[in-house]
Write an enzyme that holds these catalytic residues in place. Sequence first.
Site, short mmCIF file in Angstrom:
data_model
loop_
_atom_site.label_atom_id
_atom_site.label_comp_id
_atom_site.label_asym_id
_atom_site.label_seq_id
_atom_site.Cartn_x
_atom_site.Cartn_y
_atom_site.Cartn_z
N LYS A 91 42.14 33.87 13.36
CA LYS A 91 41.55 35.11 12.84
C LYS A 91 42.59 36.19 12.61
CE LYS A 91 36.76 34.60 14.25
NZ LYS A 91 35.72 34.88 15.24
N ASN A 114 44.70 34.96 24.30
CA ASN A 114 43.49 35.26 25.06
C ASN A 114 43.89 36.17 26.22
OD1 ASN A 114 41.27 35.29 26.69
ND2 ASN A 114 41.02 33.06 26.80
N ASN A 147 32.30 39.10 24.94
CA ASN A 147 31.96 38.60 26.27
C ASN A 147 32.38 39.58 27.36
OD1 ASN A 147 34.72 37.52 27.52
ND2 ASN A 147 34.70 37.07 25.33
N CYS A 189 33.51 53.91 33.69
CA CYS A 189 34.27 52.80 33.10
C CYS A 189 33.31 51.62 32.97
CB CYS A 189 35.51 52.47 33.94
SG CYS A 189 35.22 51.39 35.35
N CYS A 213 23.34 28.99 19.25
CA CYS A 213 24.33 30.05 19.10
C CYS A 213 23.61 31.38 18.94
CB CYS A 213 25.28 29.77 17.95
SG CYS A 213 24.61 30.14 16.34
N CYS A 266 32.84 52.73 42.36
CA CYS A 266 33.30 51.70 41.40
C CYS A 266 34.22 50.70 42.12
CB CYS A 266 34.04 52.36 40.25
SG CYS A 266 34.62 51.19 39.02
N CYS A 271 40.10 53.00 38.73
CA CYS A 271 39.05 53.92 38.26
C CYS A 271 38.88 55.05 39.28
CB CYS A 271 37.74 53.17 38.06
SG CYS A 271 36.35 54.24 37.61
ZN LIG Z 1 34.76 52.65 37.19
#
Ligand SMILES: [Zn+2]
Length: 315
Positions: A91, A114, A147, A189, A213, A266, A271
């Site tokens: 791609k 990836n 994903n 986040c 799919c 979190c 974060c």
């Molecule tokens: Zn967070």
Amino acid sequence: MALQRMGIVKNYEDIRKFTVVIVGVGGVGSVTAEMLTRCGIGKVILKEMPNSEHSLTYIYGFQLILFDYDKVELANMNRLFYQPAQAGLSKVTAASMTLTRINPDVKIETYNTNITLTTQFEEFLRVLQTGGISGNRVDLVLSCVDNYEARMTINTACNELALEWFESGVSENAVCGHIQYIVPGESACFACAPPLVVASEIDEKTLKKDGVCAASLPTTMGVVAGLLVQNTLKKLLHFGTISWYLGYNALADFFPSMMIKPNPNCTDSFCLKRQEEFKNRVIEEPVCKNEELPEDKVIHKDNEWGQYSVFQKLY
Ligand SMILES: [Zn+2]
């Protein structure tokens, strides 16, 4: 330039100075890349070099950076951008070829990798840190992946580097979508308010049935890409108001909008660090914002709009 004359944007030319990373160049990411290319992201910058033989020197930045590890498939032709003749190509290669033909001034850097693999993550971090003009960090990351794992990887990297990013997505039934602007420490986040699948500890992979799919429509993907690029331009060029979270329900033409505060519990340690930094910044430099922060707005857990029904009030 007409945008400047009409008083919408003060500094459209600045578009040439930005480096934007797009992770995932599928149905949403490829259209996003095309829009940014046509807007001039990644154009050549002229810089004055007083000590050089030529007073004006072309400085090339790799200003549109694409990450994806997928190949173009004929089954994806109901979506925009890619063409049947490109089937089988990676791609990023196919996208780079098309985008260069649309605007040859654009400099495009591609990574056929990836980012969720630990071996590739370091490279991803390095690109975010040094992929901008003159080896600076990039200006913005756009997540156009499909994903949870990849979204969490981008989240981890951007929290660590304190880098702003936009998350985007289209639901499996093709009729809902969203964008979310994430400023580490200031807004939630991706790990602060995880989607229902994760909150319920359902393994994402078990949801995918063999031979079935996800549905997709070029219309919904085009709308989400449009919203994403519109907010990207507003952020980079400082005009209008950026949506923190903007949903799209195609069945009712409903666009829910909200701001999600960071979660003090979190699970991402960076974060929490960014949240501390943000609190200290607000104390040191109090800013008056016109944005309405819906502190008392209760977002119902079972709301019928879209997939992210777990965006409940955090505290
Ligand atoms: Zn967070």
